[in-house]
Design a protein around this motif. Structure first.
Motif, short mmCIF file in Angstrom:
data_model
loop_
_atom_site.label_atom_id
_atom_site.label_comp_id
_atom_site.label_asym_id
_atom_site.label_seq_id
_atom_site.Cartn_x
_atom_site.Cartn_y
_atom_site.Cartn_z
N VAL A 142 70.64 22.75 47.52
CA VAL A 142 71.40 21.51 47.66
C VAL A 142 71.12 20.59 46.48
O VAL A 142 69.96 20.37 46.13
CB VAL A 142 70.98 20.75 48.95
CG1 VAL A 142 71.90 19.58 49.21
CG2 VAL A 142 70.91 21.69 50.13
N ASP A 143 72.18 20.06 45.88
CA ASP A 143 72.05 18.95 44.93
C ASP A 143 72.51 17.69 45.63
O ASP A 143 73.62 17.65 46.18
CB ASP A 143 72.90 19.20 43.68
CG ASP A 143 72.26 20.21 42.75
OD1 ASP A 143 71.18 19.90 42.22
OD2 ASP A 143 72.83 21.31 42.58
N GLY A 144 71.67 16.66 45.62
CA GLY A 144 72.03 15.36 46.18
C GLY A 144 71.95 14.31 45.10
O GLY A 144 71.00 14.31 44.31
N THR B 55 66.64 35.75 40.91
CA THR B 55 67.80 35.06 41.50
C THR B 55 68.88 34.79 40.46
O THR B 55 70.05 34.67 40.80
CB THR B 55 67.39 33.73 42.16
OG1 THR B 55 66.57 33.01 41.26
CG2 THR B 55 66.66 33.98 43.47
N PHE B 56 68.50 34.67 39.17
CA PHE B 56 69.53 34.50 38.13
C PHE B 56 68.99 34.95 36.78
O PHE B 56 67.76 35.09 36.62
CB PHE B 56 70.08 33.07 38.09
CG PHE B 56 69.10 32.02 37.66
CD1 PHE B 56 68.99 31.65 36.33
CD2 PHE B 56 68.29 31.39 38.60
CE1 PHE B 56 68.09 30.67 35.93
CE2 PHE B 56 67.39 30.41 38.21
CZ PHE B 56 67.29 30.05 36.87
N ASP B 57 69.89 35.15 35.84
CA ASP B 57 69.56 35.66 34.51
C ASP B 57 69.39 34.46 33.58
O ASP B 57 70.35 33.98 32.98
CB ASP B 57 70.71 36.58 34.04
CG ASP B 57 70.42 37.26 32.72
OD1 ASP B 57 69.28 37.13 32.21
OD2 ASP B 57 71.35 37.93 32.20
N ALA B 58 68.14 33.95 33.49
CA ALA B 58 67.90 32.72 32.75
C ALA B 58 68.38 32.85 31.31
O ALA B 58 67.99 33.78 30.60
CB ALA B 58 66.42 32.36 32.80
N ASP B 59 69.24 31.94 30.92
CA ASP B 59 69.79 31.86 29.56
C ASP B 59 70.59 33.11 29.16
O ASP B 59 70.88 33.31 27.98
CB ASP B 59 68.65 31.61 28.56
CG ASP B 59 69.13 30.79 27.36
OD1 ASP B 59 70.13 30.06 27.51
OD2 ASP B 59 68.52 30.90 26.29
N GLY B 60 70.91 33.96 30.13
CA GLY B 60 71.63 35.20 29.81
C GLY B 60 70.76 36.18 29.03
O GLY B 60 71.27 37.05 28.31
N SER C 230 76.36 21.98 47.99
CA SER C 230 75.74 23.31 47.91
C SER C 230 76.87 24.30 47.68
O SER C 230 77.75 24.45 48.52
CB SER C 230 74.94 23.63 49.17
OG SER C 230 75.71 23.39 50.34
N GLY C 231 76.87 24.91 46.52
CA GLY C 231 78.00 25.74 46.11
C GLY C 231 77.81 27.21 46.39
O GLY C 231 76.82 27.62 47.02
N THR C 232 78.74 28.00 45.89
CA THR C 232 78.75 29.44 46.19
C THR C 232 77.56 30.18 45.61
O THR C 232 77.27 31.29 46.03
CB THR C 232 80.03 30.11 45.65
OG1 THR C 232 80.27 29.62 44.33
CG2 THR C 232 81.23 29.81 46.51
N1 LIG Z 1 68.81 28.33 32.84
C1 LIG Z 1 69.83 29.01 33.37
N2 LIG Z 1 70.33 30.09 32.73
C2 LIG Z 1 71.34 30.79 33.26
N3 LIG Z 1 71.93 30.49 34.44
C3 LIG Z 1 71.47 29.43 35.11
C4 LIG Z 1 70.41 28.62 34.62
N4 LIG Z 1 70.20 27.64 35.53
C5 LIG Z 1 71.08 27.81 36.53
N5 LIG Z 1 71.84 28.90 36.29
C6 LIG Z 1 72.90 29.46 37.15
O1 LIG Z 1 73.52 28.40 37.83
C7 LIG Z 1 73.62 28.70 39.22
C8 LIG Z 1 73.61 27.43 40.02
O2 LIG Z 1 74.67 26.64 39.55
P1 LIG Z 1 75.38 25.56 40.49
O3 LIG Z 1 76.16 24.68 39.59
O4 LIG Z 1 74.38 24.93 41.38
O5 LIG Z 1 76.36 26.48 41.30
P2 LIG Z 1 76.94 26.26 42.77
O6 LIG Z 1 77.78 25.02 42.71
O7 LIG Z 1 77.73 27.50 43.03
O8 LIG Z 1 75.75 26.11 43.67
C9 LIG Z 1 72.45 29.63 39.48
O9 LIG Z 1 72.69 30.46 40.59
C10 LIG Z 1 72.37 30.40 38.18
O10 LIG Z 1 73.22 31.51 38.23
#
Ligand SMILES: Nc1ncnc2c1ncn2[C@@H]1O[C@H](COP(=O)(O)OP(=O)(O)O)[C@@H](O)[C@H]1O
Ligand SMILES: [Mg+2]
Length: 371
Positions: free
Chosen positions: A25-27, A211-216, A18-20
């Motif tokens: 969580v990725d398992g 929570t995030f900007d999908a595809d920018g 689980s990163g920053t």
């Molecule tokens: N489709 C997407 N488009 C843009 N950003 C994405 C997309 N999917 C995931 N992300 C970004 O990736 C992050 C998660 O990446 P991750 O590798 O799990 O990071 P961490 O190791 O810090 O948890 C999300 O918070 C988001 O910002």
């Protein structure tokens, strides 16, 4: 350090990351002999746990108690991912040699005599709930020996991606970005580059409640502000030579706010943050590996098409790829690396690369909570 031959150790490990970004969580179930992932589960944190982990990144009231409760929460979230993974892959817990569990970083201050790094995770609770050996606290020993405790993934990237006879780099785009430099002559380097997603995520959460900007896509509606970009890139940390690592301790929205001028359009700031994410990687890569031919991206940011296009534009002549093109989906690489680090621990092999972290020497990484 005596290392056991691979055949004497069981082959299957579970990596838990689980990163920053705090997205959850990725398992992965990982075969340490084949260096292959055979199962993957992602589980988001509950909103309450995510908010508390984010809050614990900044000093606050009653931190010890709150950190202990959050560490329990992380252990329960990890245990849940382990049971989902075992079920999905029809694996029994006795087949798994160990869990390599990262925990949630809430402080990363590796420098100097009193350096430390804190990943919240109650390893005892995780062992109690899963009945599998838990290898955790994988960064502290490297810090204790004078290293940054990060990045720990370059040795794994070398093992999995090799080089193909040319200088190549692996780029992880999590909350923070880190590069692994796989030189054709056998040298391996690596360092953190700066913010990848953490500032873009924070900015879109503040302005659009996403929570995030999908595809920018939102960044694409704005334009890069050259003066702001220059002010952001003027951060002295970017100019430091490796070894170096960073985290939310430095790159948070208050850091951004302190560099904003009044009246900027929110989407222009987002466009500039995406450009910052690209530039801090590209500038460091050109400086540290001038003959780079291949860039393999992984982590959630590799799903950001606009960001990936900027890498290709800023690095003419470099083949910009994703880890998926090399057989490892972008959201499985980091978790696989921590499974591999648990395997290193179990087989008594050092997990760090002193040339990367700056540690005094190779060290056995991790602490064991037996099943
Ligand atoms: N489709 C997407 N488009 C843009 N950003 C994405 C997309 N999917 C995931 N992300 C970004 O990736 C992050 C998660 O990446 P991750 O590798 O799990 O990071 P961490 O190791 O810090 O948890 C999300 O918070 C988001 O910002
Ligand atoms: Mg993540």
């Amino acid at each position: 350090m005596a290392s056991l031959p691979l055949t004497e150790a069981r082959r299957l490990y579970i990596g838990l990351m689980s990163g920053t970004s705090l997205d959850g969580v990725d398992g992965v179930l990982f075969d340490a002999q084949a260096l292959a992932v055979t199962g993957h589960v992602h589980a988001p944190f509950s909103h309450a746990l995510r908010d508390e982990l984010l809050a614990l990144n900044t000093p606050g009231d009653n931190e010890l108690h709150r950190a202990a409760l959050a560490a329990n929460g992380v252990a329960r979230a990890y245990a849940d991912v382990v049971s989902q993974l075992l079920e999905a892959t029809s694996t029994t817990r006795s087949q798994v040699a160990a869990l390599g569990a990262h925990g949630q970083t809430v402080r990363h201050r590796p420098d100097g005599f009193d350096g430390y790094t804190t990943q919240l995770l109650n390893g005892a609770l995780l062992a109690e709930q899963t009945h599998i050996d838990v290898v955790c606290d994988l960064r502290s020993r490297d810090v204790a020996s004078g290293g940054q405790g990060a990045p720990l993934v370059p040795a794994f990237h070398r093992a999995v991606f090799g080089t193909g006879g040319q200088d190549g780099a692996v780029l992880n785009l999590g909350g923070i970005s880190n590069l692994s430099l796989l030189f054709a002559d056998g040298r391996t380097g690596g360092f953190d580059c700066g913010p990848a997603n953490c500032l873009m995520d924070g900015w879109i959460a503040r302005h659009r409640n996403l929570t995030f900007d999908a595809d920018g896509a939102w960044a694409a509606t704005g334009r890069v502000l050259p003066e702001l970009l220059a002010a952001l890139l003027a951060e002295p940390w970017f100019a430091l030579p490796p070894p170096k690592s960073t985290g939310r301790d430095l790159f948070h929205l208050r850091w951004l706010d302190a560099r904003l001028t009044p009246g900027l359009a929110a989407e222009d700031v987002q466009a500039t943050l995406l450009e910052l994410s690209a530039r801090c990687v590209v500038d460091a890569l050109k400086a540290q590996m001038p003959d780079v031919r291949t860039l393999i991206a992984c982590g959630g940011g590799a799903l950001n098409g606009r960001l990936m296009r900027r890498f290709a534009e800023l690095l003419p002549g470099v083949a910009v790829q994703t880890s998926a093109e090399h057989g490892l989906p972008v959201d499985q690489v980091e978790a696989a690396a921590f499974a591999w680090l648990a395997h290193c621990f179990v087989t008594r092999q050092p997990g760090n690369l002193p040339a990367v972290t700056g540690a005094a020497g190779p060290r056995l990484l991790g602490a064991l909570y037996p099943a």
